[in-house]
Design an enzyme around this catalytic site. Structure first.
Site, PDB file in Angstrom:
ATOM      1  N   GLU A 211      10.882   4.487   1.654  1.00 36.71           N
ATOM      2  CA  GLU A 211       9.810   3.641   2.197  1.00 36.71           C
ATOM      3  C   GLU A 211       9.636   2.388   1.355  1.00 36.71           C
ATOM      4  O   GLU A 211       9.919   2.394   0.159  1.00 36.71           O
ATOM      5  CB  GLU A 211       8.484   4.417   2.176  1.00 36.71           C
ATOM      6  CG  GLU A 211       8.142   5.118   3.479  1.00 36.71           C
ATOM      7  CD  GLU A 211       7.559   4.159   4.524  1.00 36.71           C
ATOM      8  OE1 GLU A 211       7.768   2.932   4.428  1.00 36.71           O
ATOM      9  OE2 GLU A 211       6.910   4.658   5.452  1.00 36.71           O
TER      10      GLU A 211
ATOM     11  N   ASP B 115       0.418   2.758   1.941  1.00 36.25           N
ATOM     12  CA  ASP B 115      -0.939   2.234   1.802  1.00 36.25           C
ATOM     13  C   ASP B 115      -1.922   3.384   1.990  1.00 36.25           C
ATOM     14  O   ASP B 115      -2.266   4.071   1.036  1.00 36.25           O
ATOM     15  CB  ASP B 115      -1.121   1.125   2.844  1.00 36.25           C
ATOM     16  CG  ASP B 115      -2.451   0.418   2.713  1.00 36.25           C
ATOM     17  OD1 ASP B 115      -3.262   0.827   1.870  1.00 36.25           O
ATOM     18  OD2 ASP B 115      -2.692  -0.558   3.454  1.00 36.25           O
TER      19      ASP B 115
ATOM     20  N   LYS C 295      -0.087   1.962  -2.977  1.00 35.96           N
ATOM     21  CA  LYS C 295      -1.438   1.450  -3.267  1.00 35.96           C
ATOM     22  C   LYS C 295      -2.357   2.614  -3.588  1.00 35.96           C
ATOM     23  O   LYS C 295      -2.120   3.730  -3.150  1.00 35.96           O
ATOM     24  CB  LYS C 295      -1.966   0.676  -2.057  1.00 35.96           C
ATOM     25  CG  LYS C 295      -1.177  -0.584  -1.762  1.00 35.96           C
ATOM     26  CD  LYS C 295      -1.911  -1.427  -0.767  1.00 35.96           C
ATOM     27  CE  LYS C 295      -1.005  -2.464  -0.156  1.00 35.96           C
ATOM     28  NZ  LYS C 295      -1.650  -3.184   0.940  1.00 35.96           N
TER      29      LYS C 295
ATOM     30  N   ASP D  66       6.508  -7.935   5.385  1.00 37.96           N
ATOM     31  CA  ASP D  66       6.279  -9.159   6.149  1.00 37.96           C
ATOM     32  C   ASP D  66       4.806  -9.440   6.386  1.00 37.96           C
ATOM     33  O   ASP D  66       3.945  -8.578   6.228  1.00 37.96           O
ATOM     34  CB  ASP D  66       6.972  -9.057   7.514  1.00 37.96           C
ATOM     35  CG  ASP D  66       6.210  -8.133   8.458  1.00 37.96           C
ATOM     36  OD1 ASP D  66       5.866  -7.010   8.038  1.00 37.96           O
ATOM     37  OD2 ASP D  66       5.930  -8.532   9.599  1.00 37.96           O
TER      38      ASP D  66
ATOM     39  N   ARG E 252       9.954 -11.560   4.629  1.00 39.58           N
ATOM     40  CA  ARG E 252      10.705 -10.367   4.236  1.00 39.58           C
ATOM     41  C   ARG E 252      11.834 -10.714   3.271  1.00 39.58           C
ATOM     42  O   ARG E 252      12.204  -9.925   2.421  1.00 39.58           O
ATOM     43  CB  ARG E 252      11.346  -9.701   5.468  1.00 39.58           C
ATOM     44  CG  ARG E 252      10.390  -8.973   6.363  1.00 39.58           C
ATOM     45  CD  ARG E 252      11.187  -8.085   7.319  1.00 39.58           C
ATOM     46  NE  ARG E 252      10.442  -7.785   8.534  1.00 39.58           N
ATOM     47  CZ  ARG E 252       9.555  -6.811   8.648  1.00 39.58           C
ATOM     48  NH1 ARG E 252       9.295  -6.034   7.635  1.00 39.58           N
ATOM     49  NH2 ARG E 252       8.927  -6.603   9.789  1.00 39.58           N
TER      50      ARG E 252
HETATM   51  P1  5GP Z   1      -0.049   3.222   5.840  1.00 43.82           P
HETATM   52  O1  5GP Z   1       0.090   4.095   7.042  1.00 43.82           O
HETATM   53  O2  5GP Z   1       0.435   3.869   4.576  1.00 43.82           O
HETATM   54  O3  5GP Z   1      -1.463   2.728   5.677  1.00 43.82           O
HETATM   55  O4  5GP Z   1       0.768   1.906   6.109  1.00 43.82           O
HETATM   56  C1  5GP Z   1       2.134   1.901   6.032  1.00 43.82           C
HETATM   57  C2  5GP Z   1       2.754   0.669   6.618  1.00 43.82           C
HETATM   58  O5  5GP Z   1       1.850  -0.437   6.715  1.00 43.82           O
HETATM   59  C3  5GP Z   1       3.872   0.203   5.713  1.00 43.82           C
HETATM   60  O6  5GP Z   1       5.086   0.857   6.015  1.00 43.82           O
HETATM   61  C4  5GP Z   1       3.901  -1.269   5.984  1.00 43.82           C
HETATM   62  O7  5GP Z   1       4.667  -1.526   7.129  1.00 43.82           O
HETATM   63  C5  5GP Z   1       2.452  -1.613   6.276  1.00 43.82           C
HETATM   64  N1  5GP Z   1       1.783  -2.093   5.056  1.00 43.82           N
HETATM   65  C6  5GP Z   1       0.913  -1.423   4.266  1.00 43.82           C
HETATM   66  N2  5GP Z   1       0.503  -2.177   3.237  1.00 43.82           N
HETATM   67  C7  5GP Z   1       1.129  -3.368   3.367  1.00 43.82           C
HETATM   68  C8  5GP Z   1       1.125  -4.590   2.587  1.00 43.82           C
HETATM   69  O8  5GP Z   1       0.462  -4.768   1.559  1.00 43.82           O
HETATM   70  N3  5GP Z   1       1.917  -5.593   3.042  1.00 43.82           N
HETATM   71  C9  5GP Z   1       2.690  -5.475   4.154  1.00 43.82           C
HETATM   72  N4  5GP Z   1       3.418  -6.527   4.495  1.00 43.82           N
HETATM   73  N5  5GP Z   1       2.718  -4.356   4.909  1.00 43.82           N
HETATM   74  C10 5GP Z   1       1.948  -3.310   4.517  1.00 43.82           C
END
Ligand code: 5GP
Length: 261
Positions: free
Chosen positions: A181, A185, A213, A241, A247
């Protein structure tokens, strides 16, 4: 690498050794003709007209900006939207394509899996950069496959409801699988993915992420390999992105305000 039949390494090596400097220097459009020319010259093939081309190309190659200068120009164009602007140095933007950290993770993964073939599953599109760097730092056999998922939900927060846009092309039952991955987040996307892949009964399933994070620490997914824990901010670069852009930035950083406004 011993199993791969070389591209007549002795012939093309000088022009096409694929290290970072060369890749930067010989951008894609130049690389292929350079291979052909070098190979033809090696065979003493001087009647193909290629020699003439070779002279032309080598003239162009030397007039190309050197790697450092080219990287500076790239940074200036793409990196201008980052906090700190194009002049900001990588250090202040947080660790990005950090070779050292990627090498450490690769060594750890090699050590953990020994000689078993492990399927690397990259999550498109963000994981392309880390997959490219990580897989080339690994010493064992690691086949690759890709999935593309999209999170239902609005805004920048994911909802945890995930749609599979592209599924794996191989059956993973009985296999060791390592998800690769870009960033975790909330961990919602990943926890869906893990649930989905677990139901296919792999022999083992682990996760590697380049960035994580703090919020992810409270989610129920356990990520075995983490490149860097980063602050809770929206970052771009190194595969990540904003509206499809940034990217291909080498560094990772937060966007400057003028991009949003
Ligand atoms: P989660 O489900 O863990 O909250 O989010 C995962 C996805 O959200 C990541 O694979 C990514 O595509 C997007 N994402 C989460 N945080 C960021 C960030 O700080 N910057 C970007 N560009 N995408 C993020």
């Amino acid at each position: 690498g011993d199993d791969v039949i070389g591209l007549r390494a002795e012939a093309v090596g000088a022009l096409a050794r694929v290290d970072r400097e060369r890749v930067t220097e010989f951008v894609g459009e130049l690389l292929r003709p350079a291979h052909r020319i070098a190979a033809a010259l090696h065979h003493g093939d001087r009647d193909t007209g290629l020699e003439h081309h070779a002279q032309l190309w080598s003239a162009r190659l030397v007039t190309l900006a050197g790697p450092a200068e080219r990287e500076r120009q790239r940074q200036h164009r793409i990196g201008a939207d980052l906090d700190g602007g194009a002049a900001g140095d990588a250090g202040t933007r947080g660790a990005a394509a950090d070779d050292q950290r990627v090498a450490e993770l690769a060594a750890q993964i090699d050590a953990d899996y020994g000689d078993s073939d492990v399927l690397l599953v990259g999550v498109l599109k963000g994981a392309v950069m880390i997959m490219a760097d990580l897989s080339r730092a690994l010493a064992g056999q690691y086949p690759m496959d890709w999935m593309a998922v999209s999170s239902y939900g609005s805004g920048t927060k994911s909802s945890g409801v995930v749609r599979i846009l592209k599924d794996l092309s191989v059956d993973i039952s009985g296999k060791d699988v390592l998800i690769v991955e870009d960033i975790v987040d909330t961990g919602l996307t990943l926890s869906y993915l893990v649930q989905n892949l677990q139901s296919r009964e792999p022999a083992s399933l682990e996760i590697m992420t380049m960035f994580r994070k703090p919020e992810a620490l409270t989610s129920d997914v356990s990520v075995k390999y983490v490149g860097f824990d980063i602050p809770n901010e929206f970052v771009v670069g190194y595969g990540l992105d904003y509206a499809g852009r940034y990217r291909n930035l080498r560094d990772v950083g937060t966007l400057a305000k003028h991009v949003y406004s």
